[in-house]
Design a protein around this motif. Structure first.
Motif, PDB file in Angstrom:
ATOM      1  N   TRP A 164       0.945  -1.427   0.145  1.00 24.36           N
ATOM      2  CA  TRP A 164      -0.326   0.509  -0.497  1.00 24.36           C
ATOM      3  C   TRP A 164       0.841   1.423   0.041  1.00 24.36           C
ATOM      4  O   TRP A 164       0.699   2.520   0.166  1.00 24.36           O
ATOM      5  N   ILE A 165       2.003   1.355   0.062  1.00 27.12           N
ATOM      6  CA  ILE A 165       3.173   2.497   0.184  1.00 27.12           C
ATOM      7  C   ILE A 165       2.991   3.251  -1.342  1.00 27.12           C
ATOM      8  O   ILE A 165       2.007   4.487  -0.729  1.00 27.12           O
ATOM      9  N   SER A 166       1.954   2.554  -2.234  1.00 30.48           N
ATOM     10  CA  SER A 166       2.069   3.793  -3.609  1.00 30.48           C
ATOM     11  C   SER A 166       0.131   3.959  -3.232  1.00 30.48           C
ATOM     12  O   SER A 166       0.893   4.898  -4.420  1.00 30.48           O
ATOM     13  N   ARG A 167      -0.049   3.508  -2.954  1.00 34.32           N
ATOM     14  CA  ARG A 167      -1.603   3.753  -2.599  1.00 34.32           C
ATOM     15  C   ARG A 167      -1.916   4.508  -1.740  1.00 34.32           C
ATOM     16  O   ARG A 167      -2.841   4.990  -1.507  1.00 34.32           O
ATOM     17  N   ALA A 168      -0.940   5.274  -0.325  1.00 28.41           N
ATOM     18  CA  ALA A 168      -1.463   5.493   0.362  1.00 28.41           C
ATOM     19  C   ALA A 168      -2.648   6.420   0.260  1.00 28.41           C
ATOM     20  O   ALA A 168      -1.930   7.433  -0.746  1.00 28.41           O
ATOM     21  N   PRO A 169      -3.348   7.015   0.602  1.00 26.78           N
ATOM     22  CA  PRO A 169      -4.508   7.939   0.531  1.00 26.78           C
ATOM     23  C   PRO A 169      -3.810   9.843   1.127  1.00 26.78           C
ATOM     24  O   PRO A 169      -4.802  10.423   0.989  1.00 26.78           O
ATOM     25  N   GLN A 182       7.936   8.350  -5.487  1.00 27.40           N
ATOM     26  CA  GLN A 182       7.158   7.478  -5.174  1.00 27.40           C
ATOM     27  C   GLN A 182       7.799   6.754  -5.733  1.00 27.40           C
ATOM     28  O   GLN A 182       7.650   4.869  -5.385  1.00 27.40           O
ATOM     29  N   TYR A 209      -2.912  14.202  -4.493  1.00 20.25           N
ATOM     30  CA  TYR A 209      -3.684  13.046  -5.466  1.00 20.25           C
ATOM     31  C   TYR A 209      -5.232  13.683  -5.861  1.00 20.25           C
ATOM     32  O   TYR A 209      -5.642  12.717  -6.328  1.00 20.25           O
ATOM     33  N   GLU A 220      -1.662   5.020  -9.963  1.00 17.30           N
ATOM     34  CA  GLU A 220      -2.291   3.825  -8.704  1.00 17.30           C
ATOM     35  C   GLU A 220      -1.818   4.585  -7.416  1.00 17.30           C
ATOM     36  O   GLU A 220      -2.084   4.626  -6.431  1.00 17.30           O
ATOM     37  N   MET A 221      -0.742   5.739  -7.721  1.00 12.91           N
ATOM     38  CA  MET A 221      -0.475   7.016  -6.285  1.00 12.91           C
ATOM     39  C   MET A 221      -1.880   7.149  -5.793  1.00 12.91           C
ATOM     40  O   MET A 221      -2.494   7.960  -4.415  1.00 12.91           O
ATOM     41  N   LEU A 265      -6.512   5.398  -4.396  1.00 13.64           N
ATOM     42  CA  LEU A 265      -7.424   5.572  -3.405  1.00 13.64           C
ATOM     43  C   LEU A 265      -8.269   6.241  -2.939  1.00 13.64           C
ATOM     44  O   LEU A 265      -9.430   7.179  -2.303  1.00 13.64           O
ATOM     45  N   ALA A 266      -7.272   7.359  -2.652  1.00 14.40           N
ATOM     46  CA  ALA A 266      -7.763   9.120  -2.441  1.00 14.40           C
ATOM     47  C   ALA A 266      -9.266   9.878  -3.376  1.00 14.40           C
ATOM     48  O   ALA A 266      -9.777   9.781  -2.764  1.00 14.40           O
ATOM     49  N   TRP A 314      -8.407  10.720   6.359  1.00 12.73           N
ATOM     50  CA  TRP A 314      -7.243   9.556   6.367  1.00 12.73           C
ATOM     51  C   TRP A 314      -5.943   9.479   7.913  1.00 12.73           C
ATOM     52  O   TRP A 314      -5.199   8.960   8.053  1.00 12.73           O
TER      53      TRP A 314
END
Lengths: 313, 245, 245, 313
Positions: free
Chosen positions: A52-57, B20, B69, B232-233, B236-237, B245
């Motif tokens: 999840w490092i690359s996608r941490a929100p 990243q 984001y 990818e980055m 989620l956001a 978060w």
């Protein structure tokens, strides 16, 4: 025999064995197994979180998560060093891991499908690890105990961060709340099983306790952990997926519902969701990096030769 | 000012995208020490990115996360070098070596900025980049002077990254307008070349003969790699807009 | 019925995810003929996916794109094998060989489905998968019998993919409920094993000794690879919700 | 001399040279250069579009795009085969490409940052390619002309698909419309430059026309293309970024504004946005695939040996 007497005396007064001290082979073997298994767990344990490092929100969470996974590499390093003082090299241990011959904590064979898993791993998995590890700071083998002091300090920091992730989710949108509860549900039983099989089914524990490596039985530690979780989950406003949890006034311990030890054994035997993936990832990182390690040694050897020449001249 | 914010955005985006990329190495490095080292560098870069983005955002009423984001690709200002894929360890080291040599001189100059905040961020960053410079230099020497294979890979790594060096030192109206508040990129080139030459000389490497790629990152024209990185980055956001978060 | 729709969703998701994986090879294959061949297979799989998803969606008032682009990970029903990364060409061939052997028998049985639409989709698909089976079989023989390196890689490829074979043949209440409309996965295993054994025998390969991974894809529990795949696949569609293309 | 006479006669009556016919070395060399460059363009040209296969915004578009990129591999195959009839092997041509010694169409050194680029490439780049290629179907060298017939048929299909992508975007949301116009703006000048330098700066064209390989001059084709675009862009409801476009009643040709030939030369010299990336990607795919090609040859050789033995026995 003098060695054995000295060893027994040190153990009896609950003092520490150091690398140069004589120790029984079984003690040495048992420690190497335990410490290397612990080191491997740190290393393999990087993967579910690195996912999840690359996608941490948020950038803050990304930073905390990166630092955490990096700390785990650091823990692996301390622990391999501690094991090396017992005469086994890191290469040997790594080879055993990569060949699938060494164990690591089964918990890391579960996947991390959602961000909430970063919270659950921190809060529950690291929480269980701390319960296990705090007593190990007093382990009779000096280098191990000292490594555990450093590890434990960082782990409790990680646990708090995990708790914060869950707390934020639990107080977030309804979807975030569902995500948090789902992760807690999935990690609950596996984290309880981290303490190992029930006492009546744990053959190695007794000797380990006699040697002052292990200080409490699996079930004792598990009960303590359940109590901790049961209190903290209230702060989160979430629930644990086990209605049987209660404080047993008779035993003064926390009881919990039955655990699926068959699943535990399946995962331990390599049939968990991610065993193959975890091992393959470690193997490929290790193999892909072989040329780098070789280059570093070759360069160091050349430098040493040059320096020796300079000294000789 | 808007100009200072735009300038901070560039520096922030460079550092963010690099963080990243580097973060991917954590749990995959050739040895544990490098999981730690590359993790440290990634963390440092992420820290710099957060400072620069926070500062940039303050001009527009946006926080670091809104910038990281919720911007689209053409709104990013990173140079193409930072966007390049990791490749093998040698390619990553080549990129690091170029970046560290560039950032070290850039941040050192920027400590003299007439903009107090830029100067302060740079003052902290330059100390950390000093370590990045040492780390990558050591690895360039090791890989170039290690085995035949590592030397071949080191050379290939530099060949891969070199087309993107030119963009780092390109000037444009913004840096001219900024004057003493910023750093004019071309002013850094001579010292960059000198410093690289010293290491290449010791490592017996040659500057790759490769054409310079047209950049455009500062105007929002990116390499094809950035879109995938952002997908990818940001996933989620963006799936939970407005969530915290 | 809901059950038939759910079943079609499984088959559609398997094919969709595989098409997404295979599509990555186009422009990166070891030879142009394979850019074409893997492209063909990807197109076939995508075609099957569209048929199955359209049919599944008809039960819920959703079209193929709503299902492909606007479901979240736990709503996908693909088995883990299809989600596995491509790896090198041998790993991709190993995955293809397993998939083709599975799908060929599955679709052949499904042509007998009491559900006319499933039967019709399967009838078209089985002819195409017959080619996929031939393609992957030929490559297994070539790679296993080619050079030392190719043989080593072919063995490694099968080792990588084998843990995910078991899930394909797992039963669950849905397939039991479906009866003659679907295919009960365990019923396909014996013939799968026989067919694989014939090729492995000719290629002098052994079934890898690797533990079976816990699957769960049919219940929405996926490998860690799926999330990243979806982030990329869905990024554009989700950025412009409601847009038509 | 008989060979030359025969060759001249065939050219004079606008008939076809076939592989076994005698031909001047310069004609052969010129064709190999042109056909292999064309083949390389198909192969390198896969990359900017392959960039969007994984992210195509609908399954229908994904399918069309996959098929298109795959067709380009097919075109590469026909064209390499045509070039092979002139005595140069595909391996030689590929090696030259991978070593950076062979040319391919400069247009593919531009990036595809948005989905609308899939439309613009189809409509404009394939459109320009068709204008260039339709006359090549009558090229004096038989295998080339026949390959071009197949290529052109598919290209016009691709062009229509590109047009449809743009049409959908142009009629879509305001953001989609902006995306479409932006792509048209970016690809306009590069696609005009696909016809090569202005006639007064195109040294090879004349000989090529004398040999009936090329049929129209660069500027003639470019003008024809501009006219086509100017008409079609109205259907899209978009505009071309060139206010100078108009039909010149005197010359009966379409005029356009000045083009930045310096940029063209920069990109041609390797300094475009993606030259390094395109070449590197082709090189690495080729090198990564070497073991597969070796395995296939080794296996084929073994099979041939076994079959020979069987026949002998």
């Amino acid at each position: 025999a003098a060695g054995q007497e000295n060893f027994d005396r040190i153990i009896a007064k609950d003092s520490r064995i150091e690398p140069r001290d004589w120790m029984p082979n079984a003690y040495r073997r048992s420690l190497v197994r335990q410490i290397s298994q612990h080191a491997h767990s740190e290393i393999i344990g990087m993967q579910p979180e690195a996912n999840w490092i690359s996608r941490a929100p948020s950038l803050k969470r990304k930073s905390i998560l990166m630092a955490k996974v990096q700390d785990e590499a650091g823990h692996g390093l301390y622990l391999y060093s501690a094991a090396e003082t017992l005469g086994t090299t890191r290469d040997e241990m790594t080879d055993a891991l990569v060949a699938g011959k060494a164990r690591y904590s089964s918990i890391f064979n579960y996947p991390t499908p959602t961000w909430a898993d970063m919270g659950a791993i921190g809060w529950m998995v690291d929480g269980a690890a701390i319960c296990n590890q705090v007593p190990l700071c007093r382990a009779s083998y000096g280098p191990y105990g000292r490594a555990m002091v450093r590890v434990c300090k960082e782990e409790s920091f990680h646990q708090r961060q995990g708790f914060e992730i869950l707390l934020e989710l639990a107080n977030g949108t309804p979807e975030q709340r569902v995500m948090a509860q789902d992760a807690v549900n999935r990690w609950y039983a596996p984290s309880l099983m981290m303490f190992g099989p029930p006492d009546d089914d744990s053959p190695n524990s007794k000797q380990s306790m006699a040697w002052n490596i292990k200080r409490f039985s699996n079930d004792e530690l598990r009960s303590r952990f359940v109590g901790m979780m049961a209190e903290q989950v209230k702060v989160l406003g979430l629930s644990l997926p086990d209605e049987a949890i209660h404080f047993n006034e008779d035993t003064k311990k926390w009881d919990h519902g039955p655990l699926d030890w068959d699943e535990f054994k399946e995962v331990l035997a390599g049939r968990g969701p991610c065993n193959a993936q975890r091992l393959e990832r470690r193997r490929s990182a290790h193999e892909d990096g072989a040329w780098v390690r070789e280059a570093a040694s070759a360069y160091a050897a050349k430098q040493a030769a040059t320096n020796a020449q300079k000294v000789a001249a | 000012s808007q100009d200072v914010a735009e300038y901070a955005l560039r520096l922030g985006d460079d550092a963010l995208i690099l963080a990243q990329r580097l973060g991917h190495w954590i749990s995959r490095a050739p040895e544990l020490e490098e999981d730690v080292a590359l993790g440290n560098i990634a963390l440092d870069q992420l820290g710099h990115a957060r400072s620069f983005l926070t500062y940039a955002g303050s001009a527009w009423g946006k926080n670091e996360d809104e910038l990281a984001y919720f911007r689209r690709e053409p709104e990013f200002r990173s140079a193409h070098l930072f966007e390049q894929p990791n490749g093998d360890f040698a390619a990553t080291i080549a990129r690091q070596f170029i970046v560290a040599n560039y950032q070290y001189r850039l941040y050192r100059e920027l400590t003299q900025s007439t903009d107090a905040m830029l100067a302060a961020i740079a003052a902290k960053a330059v100390k950390e980049v000093d370590y990045h410079l040492d780390h990558s230099t050591q690895w360039v020497l090791r890989l170039a002077g290690g085995t035949e294979e590592s030397r071949r890979r080191m050379i290939a790594g530099f060949k891969l990254m070199w087309p993107y060096v030119g963009e780092l030192f390109e000037d444009d109206p913004l840096t001219t307008r900024l004057g003493e508040a910023g750093v004019v990129p071309p002013s850094l080139r001579a010292e960059f070349d000198r410093a690289v030459a010293v290491v290449f000389d010791e490592a017996d490497l040659e500057i790759p003969v490769s054409a310079t790629a047209t950049g455009g990152g500062r105007r929002g024209h990116h390499s094809e790699h950035l879109g995938l990185l952002l997908a990818e980055m940001q996933v989620l956001a963006r799936e939970f807009p407005g969530a915290s978060w």
